[in-house]
Write an enzyme that holds these catalytic residues in place. Structure first.
Site, PDB file in Angstrom:
ATOM      1  N   GLY A  34       0.822  -1.205   0.000  1.00  0.00           N
ATOM      2  CA  GLY A  34       0.000   0.000   0.000  1.00  0.00           C
ATOM      3  C   GLY A  34       0.853   1.251   0.000  1.00  0.00           C
ATOM      4  O   GLY A  34       2.085   1.196   0.027  1.00  0.00           O
ATOM      5  N   GLY A 102      -5.627  -2.438  -0.679  1.00  0.00           N
ATOM      6  CA  GLY A 102      -4.747  -2.668  -1.823  1.00  0.00           C
ATOM      7  C   GLY A 102      -4.884  -4.051  -2.422  1.00  0.00           C
ATOM      8  O   GLY A 102      -4.205  -4.367  -3.400  1.00  0.00           O
ATOM      9  N   GLU A 108      -0.861 -10.595   3.316  1.00  0.00           N
ATOM     10  CA  GLU A 108      -0.538  -9.790   4.497  1.00  0.00           C
ATOM     11  C   GLU A 108      -0.831 -10.575   5.769  1.00  0.00           C
ATOM     12  O   GLU A 108      -0.052 -10.560   6.725  1.00  0.00           O
ATOM     13  CB  GLU A 108      -1.336  -8.486   4.474  1.00  0.00           C
ATOM     14  CG  GLU A 108      -0.889  -7.508   3.406  1.00  0.00           C
ATOM     15  CD  GLU A 108      -1.821  -6.320   3.232  1.00  0.00           C
ATOM     16  OE1 GLU A 108      -1.403  -5.345   2.591  1.00  0.00           O
ATOM     17  OE2 GLU A 108      -2.963  -6.367   3.750  1.00  0.00           O
TER      18      GLU A 108
END
Length: 224
Positions: A34, A102, A108
């Site tokens: 991001g 994002g 993540e």
């Protein structure tokens, strides 16, 4: 008054200093995805010789790290990640987050699961009392999109397909609008039980350990 980019730059610098002070020499760093994470990547180029390498949470992050000459490692080749640094779309007082604006939420979440310390970096606009104003991203196997959408609607939200977007894993994202998330950990588990869901953007069961929050008067540090 500082612009949002200036706040992101300030918190990225603070995160670089945090890593330099606390990550042992030669240890592995996890890096998120991001706009705020991009500022952080640009900052850690100055300390890349201290790092044993970095694990990226997206293909875009891997390219940016490599562009700075930072060694990018596959997570399967790494036993431990000392610190994981990433932004958030919303974060509440319990250090639970919504992430995935994002589109990299699953990777993540995987990197965060391996990390010893999760450092969230964001500006003060992302700190909220109750999450849900930012639509909750849910990564979904494409053939299950309609089914998952119906199930998400039963939870009180309005799911919308993120048009023109495929994740690095080849899946689609449904953004769920209109939720008021009073039990982040419970909702995270509930959504993950829907058949066809890969993961969702609630990071509550593995929330942030440290929040570096950029405000007009400087970067504040909050601990879980």
């Amino acid at each position: 008054m500082a612009t949002q980019d200036e706040l992101k730059q300030a918190v990225a610098r603070a995160a670089r200093d945090y890593v330099a002070d606390r990550l042992p020499l030669g240890a592995i760093l996890g890096v998120g995805t991001g706009s705020t994470a991009n500022f952080f990547i640009d900052e850690i180029a100055a300390i890349k010789d201290r790092l044993g390498g970095a694990v990226a949470s997206s293909e875009a992050t891997a390219r940016r790290l490599a562009g700075h000459g930072i060694r990018v490692l596959d997570l399967n080749d790494v036993d431990a990640i000392g610190i994981y640094v990433d932004g958030a779309d919303e974060i509440d007082g319990s250090m639970a987050m919504i992430k995935g604006g994002g589109g990299a939420l699953t990777r993540e979440k995987i990197v965060a699961a391996v990390a010893g310390t999760f450092v969230c970096i964001c500006d003060a606009s992302k700190r909220v009392q109750t999450m849900g104003r930012f639509p909750l991203p849910v990564e979904v196997i494409p053939m299950a999109r309609a089914h998952v959408g119906r199930e998400l609607a039963k939870l009180g939200g309005t799911p919308k397909l993120r048009e023109g977007m495929l994740t690095d894993n080849g899946n689609v994202i449904l953004d769920v609008h209109g939720l008021s998330i009073t039990d982040p950990a419970g909702l995270e588990t509930q959504i993950n039980q829907i058949v066809g869901v890969v993961s969702n953007g609630l990071f509550a069961r593995r929330g942030a350990d440290v929040l570096l929050l950029a405000a007009a008067d400087g970067v504040q540090t909050h601990l879980r």
